[in-house]
Enzyme design. Structure first.
Site, PDB file in Angstrom:
ATOM      1  N   MET A 292      56.686 -32.402 -51.136  1.00  0.00           N
ATOM      2  CA  MET A 292      56.525 -33.603 -51.974  1.00  0.00           C
ATOM      3  C   MET A 292      57.593 -34.632 -51.637  1.00  0.00           C
ATOM      4  O   MET A 292      58.753 -34.266 -51.409  1.00  0.00           O
ATOM      5  CB  MET A 292      56.657 -33.220 -53.445  1.00  0.00           C
ATOM      6  CG  MET A 292      55.679 -32.162 -53.883  1.00  0.00           C
ATOM      7  SD  MET A 292      55.927 -31.791 -55.614  1.00  0.00           S
ATOM      8  CE  MET A 292      54.822 -30.377 -55.782  1.00  0.00           C
TER       9      MET A 292
ATOM     10  N   GLY B 139      50.510 -20.257 -58.024  1.00  0.00           N
ATOM     11  CA  GLY B 139      51.967 -20.259 -58.064  1.00  0.00           C
ATOM     12  C   GLY B 139      52.500 -19.669 -59.346  1.00  0.00           C
ATOM     13  O   GLY B 139      52.904 -18.508 -59.396  1.00  0.00           O
TER      14      GLY B 139
ATOM     15  N   MET C  20      52.156 -33.444 -49.553  1.00  0.00           N
ATOM     16  CA  MET C  20      51.898 -34.472 -50.575  1.00  0.00           C
ATOM     17  C   MET C  20      52.873 -35.608 -50.305  1.00  0.00           C
ATOM     18  O   MET C  20      53.772 -35.884 -51.088  1.00  0.00           O
ATOM     19  CB  MET C  20      52.081 -33.865 -51.970  1.00  0.00           C
ATOM     20  CG  MET C  20      50.917 -32.980 -52.372  1.00  0.00           C
ATOM     21  SD  MET C  20      51.332 -31.898 -53.747  1.00  0.00           S
ATOM     22  CE  MET C  20      52.071 -30.568 -52.828  1.00  0.00           C
TER      23      MET C  20
ATOM     24  N   MET D 222      42.183 -30.360 -55.177  1.00  0.00           N
ATOM     25  CA  MET D 222      43.231 -30.298 -56.205  1.00  0.00           C
ATOM     26  C   MET D 222      42.559 -30.142 -57.564  1.00  0.00           C
ATOM     27  O   MET D 222      41.758 -30.991 -57.964  1.00  0.00           O
ATOM     28  CB  MET D 222      44.083 -31.568 -56.192  1.00  0.00           C
ATOM     29  CG  MET D 222      45.073 -31.693 -55.046  1.00  0.00           C
ATOM     30  SD  MET D 222      46.175 -30.276 -54.817  1.00  0.00           S
ATOM     31  CE  MET D 222      46.985 -30.142 -56.423  1.00  0.00           C
TER      32      MET D 222
ATOM     33  N   HIS E  76      51.074 -27.743 -47.432  1.00  0.00           N
ATOM     34  CA  HIS E  76      50.336 -28.794 -48.145  1.00  0.00           C
ATOM     35  C   HIS E  76      51.246 -30.009 -48.256  1.00  0.00           C
ATOM     36  O   HIS E  76      52.211 -30.009 -49.013  1.00  0.00           O
ATOM     37  CB  HIS E  76      49.949 -28.242 -49.531  1.00  0.00           C
ATOM     38  CG  HIS E  76      49.273 -29.216 -50.420  1.00  0.00           C
ATOM     39  ND1 HIS E  76      49.114 -28.997 -51.776  1.00  0.00           N
ATOM     40  CD2 HIS E  76      48.684 -30.417 -50.173  1.00  0.00           C
ATOM     41  CE1 HIS E  76      48.464 -30.012 -52.317  1.00  0.00           C
ATOM     42  NE2 HIS E  76      48.204 -30.901 -51.369  1.00  0.00           N
TER      43      HIS E  76
ATOM     44  N   ASP F 289      43.580 -25.576 -55.543  1.00  0.00           N
ATOM     45  CA  ASP F 289      45.019 -25.590 -55.806  1.00  0.00           C
ATOM     46  C   ASP F 289      45.327 -26.171 -57.188  1.00  0.00           C
ATOM     47  O   ASP F 289      45.090 -27.354 -57.429  1.00  0.00           O
ATOM     48  CB  ASP F 289      45.681 -26.438 -54.701  1.00  0.00           C
ATOM     49  CG  ASP F 289      47.195 -26.380 -54.739  1.00  0.00           C
ATOM     50  OD1 ASP F 289      47.753 -25.642 -55.555  1.00  0.00           O
ATOM     51  OD2 ASP F 289      47.808 -27.100 -53.923  1.00  0.00           O
ATOM     52  N   GLY F 290      45.857 -25.321 -58.063  1.00  0.00           N
ATOM     53  CA  GLY F 290      46.326 -25.775 -59.375  1.00  0.00           C
ATOM     54  C   GLY F 290      45.640 -25.077 -60.537  1.00  0.00           C
ATOM     55  O   GLY F 290      44.419 -25.084 -60.639  1.00  0.00           O
TER      56      GLY F 290
ATOM     57  N   PHE G  13      53.234 -30.985 -59.600  1.00  0.00           N
ATOM     58  CA  PHE G  13      53.924 -29.984 -60.422  1.00  0.00           C
ATOM     59  C   PHE G  13      53.147 -28.679 -60.483  1.00  0.00           C
ATOM     60  O   PHE G  13      51.908 -28.698 -60.480  1.00  0.00           O
ATOM     61  CB  PHE G  13      54.117 -30.514 -61.848  1.00  0.00           C
ATOM     62  CG  PHE G  13      54.861 -31.819 -61.901  1.00  0.00           C
ATOM     63  CD1 PHE G  13      56.250 -31.840 -61.947  1.00  0.00           C
ATOM     64  CD2 PHE G  13      54.164 -33.023 -61.861  1.00  0.00           C
ATOM     65  CE1 PHE G  13      56.934 -33.054 -61.954  1.00  0.00           C
ATOM     66  CE2 PHE G  13      54.836 -34.240 -61.868  1.00  0.00           C
ATOM     67  CZ  PHE G  13      56.231 -34.254 -61.922  1.00  0.00           C
TER      68      PHE G  13
ATOM     69  N   HIS H  88      51.744 -20.572 -49.437  1.00  0.00           N
ATOM     70  CA  HIS H  88      51.473 -21.991 -49.668  1.00  0.00           C
ATOM     71  C   HIS H  88      52.790 -22.723 -49.922  1.00  0.00           C
ATOM     72  O   HIS H  88      53.538 -22.400 -50.841  1.00  0.00           O
ATOM     73  CB  HIS H  88      50.543 -22.120 -50.874  1.00  0.00           C
ATOM     74  CG  HIS H  88      50.021 -23.496 -51.103  1.00  0.00           C
ATOM     75  ND1 HIS H  88      48.925 -24.015 -50.438  1.00  0.00           N
ATOM     76  CD2 HIS H  88      50.434 -24.477 -51.938  1.00  0.00           C
ATOM     77  CE1 HIS H  88      48.684 -25.235 -50.859  1.00  0.00           C
ATOM     78  NE2 HIS H  88      49.596 -25.553 -51.768  1.00  0.00           N
TER      79      HIS H  88
ATOM     80  N   SER I  42      51.731 -19.757 -53.823  1.00  0.00           N
ATOM     81  CA  SER I  42      52.546 -20.979 -53.777  1.00  0.00           C
ATOM     82  C   SER I  42      53.974 -20.680 -54.183  1.00  0.00           C
ATOM     83  O   SER I  42      54.246 -20.230 -55.302  1.00  0.00           O
ATOM     84  CB  SER I  42      51.966 -22.047 -54.712  1.00  0.00           C
ATOM     85  OG  SER I  42      52.880 -23.130 -54.783  1.00  0.00           O
TER      86      SER I  42
ATOM     87  N   ASP J 170      54.474 -26.366 -50.676  1.00  0.00           N
ATOM     88  CA  ASP J 170      54.195 -27.715 -51.175  1.00  0.00           C
ATOM     89  C   ASP J 170      55.316 -28.676 -50.810  1.00  0.00           C
ATOM     90  O   ASP J 170      56.440 -28.533 -51.290  1.00  0.00           O
ATOM     91  CB  ASP J 170      54.059 -27.678 -52.702  1.00  0.00           C
ATOM     92  CG  ASP J 170      52.771 -27.026 -53.137  1.00  0.00           C
ATOM     93  OD1 ASP J 170      51.709 -27.436 -52.648  1.00  0.00           O
ATOM     94  OD2 ASP J 170      52.827 -26.105 -53.980  1.00  0.00           O
TER      95      ASP J 170
ATOM     96  N   GLY K 113      52.236 -25.164 -62.719  1.00  0.00           N
ATOM     97  CA  GLY K 113      52.081 -24.821 -64.133  1.00  0.00           C
ATOM     98  C   GLY K 113      51.241 -25.766 -64.978  1.00  0.00           C
ATOM     99  O   GLY K 113      51.367 -25.768 -66.201  1.00  0.00           O
TER     100      GLY K 113
HETATM  101  C1  DX5 Z   1      50.821 -28.853 -57.184  1.00  0.00           C
HETATM  102  C2  DX5 Z   1      50.874 -27.950 -55.989  1.00  0.00           C
HETATM  103  C3  DX5 Z   1      50.409 -26.566 -56.213  1.00  0.00           C
HETATM  104  C4  DX5 Z   1      51.174 -25.777 -57.230  1.00  0.00           C
HETATM  105  C5  DX5 Z   1      50.184 -24.910 -57.961  1.00  0.00           C
HETATM  106  O1  DX5 Z   1      51.056 -30.159 -56.791  1.00  0.00           O
HETATM  107  O2  DX5 Z   1      50.092 -28.502 -54.931  1.00  0.00           O
HETATM  108  O3  DX5 Z   1      50.346 -25.843 -54.996  1.00  0.00           O
HETATM  109  O4  DX5 Z   1      52.188 -24.961 -56.690  1.00  0.00           O
HETATM  110  O5  DX5 Z   1      50.843 -24.364 -59.026  1.00  0.00           O
HETATM  111  P1  DX5 Z   1      50.137 -23.541 -60.168  1.00  0.00           P
HETATM  112  O6  DX5 Z   1      49.468 -22.374 -59.550  1.00  0.00           O
HETATM  113  O7  DX5 Z   1      51.313 -23.184 -61.030  1.00  0.00           O
HETATM  114  O8  DX5 Z   1      49.183 -24.478 -60.870  1.00  0.00           O
HETATM  115 ZN    ZN Z   2      49.704 -27.220 -53.100  1.00  0.00          ZN
END
Ligand code: DX5
Ligand code: ZN
Length: 218
Positions: free
Chosen positions: A38, A198, A69, A138, A67, A176-177, A144, A34, A9, A36, A146
């Site tokens: 938003m 990520g 969102m 998810m 992805h 993811d996450g 976000f 990946h 990501s 994201d 982290g």
């Molecule tokens: C969150 C995203 C993720 C995010 C994952 O809304 O969809 O793809 O980048 O980040 P980490 O791996 O840091 O949890």
């Molecule tokens: Zn994602």
């Protein structure tokens, strides 16, 4: 698509040096990039959009796993195809006509995925599981990078795997996450196919090596 894959990501990449970070990903064993997207409506954050995807696509040697969102993702299917997406995932919660949206993504020439928020049960996919190429679970609340991994995800992966097998679906499972070596290992064992990661990758000393080991944790 491969099994036991990693999708890196770029939300945690250095946006002032995005080209350099994409080159790192190109050289690594990652399977997907990946991306994201938003909108500040479906999730309480904004990220980047089509012009950034277009630029990444010019130098990326890995397929783009996009992805969305965002609300009304069906409006942007062709635009993301044109920008270079190989796989397009929409959130279940914003798609009253999910079947139609999935068909439109496939018709545009992309693999079609559906993402579930942490509170959305996998049982809601019973009548669509044979139509999707991928289900993204998810494991944090979207918006976000982290964040802390939600433990209920393991049992959710197992339930999704059972549903896929019982319906003879070919859908892959992506998580993811909050993915790291520890959660990643348990996720592969529970039945996941693709791990998105990520902050764990980009905050590590040697991101390429971290990707290599993420593919081998099972
Ligand atoms: C969150 C995203 C993720 C995010 C994952 O809304 O969809 O793809 O980048 O980040 P980490 O791996 O840091 O949890
Ligand atoms: Zn994602």
């Amino acid at each position: 698509m491969e099994k036991n894959a990693v999708s890196t990501s770029i939300l945690s990449a250095d946006f002032l040096n995005l080209g350099r970070d994409i080159e790192m990903i190109n050289k690594s064993e990652t399977d997907f990039i990946h991306c994201d997207i938003m909108d500040g409506v479906f999730v309480p954050n904004l990220s980047f959009g089509l012009p950034v995807i277009q630029q990444i696509h010019k130098i990326a040697k890995k397929p783009l796993d996009v992805h969305l969102m965002i609300v009304h993702p069906e409006k942007y299917i062709q635009a993301f195809k044109n920008a270079g997406a190989s796989l397009l995932t929409v959130q279940y919660e914003v798609c009253p006509h999910l079947h139609r949206t999935i068909q439109l993504i496939k018709k545009a020439g992309m693999k079609a995925g559906v993402a579930l928020n942490p509170h959305t049960p996998v049982s809601l996919l019973e009548d669509i599981i044979c139509d999707v190429d991928l289900v993204l679970i998810m494991s944090v609340n979207p918006g976000f990078g982290g964040q802390k991994f939600i433990e209920n995800t393991y049992s959710k992966v197992k339930r999704l795997k059972e549903l896929i097998l019982s319906k003879k679906s070919k859908s892959l499972i992506e998580i993811d996450g909050g993915v790291n070596f520890d959660t990643g290992k348990k996720l592969y064992r529970a039945g996941s196919d693709i791990l998105v990661s990520g902050s764990f990758i980009f905050n590590s000393e040697d991101p390429q090596d971290t990707i290599h080991h993420l593919k081998e944790v099972y």
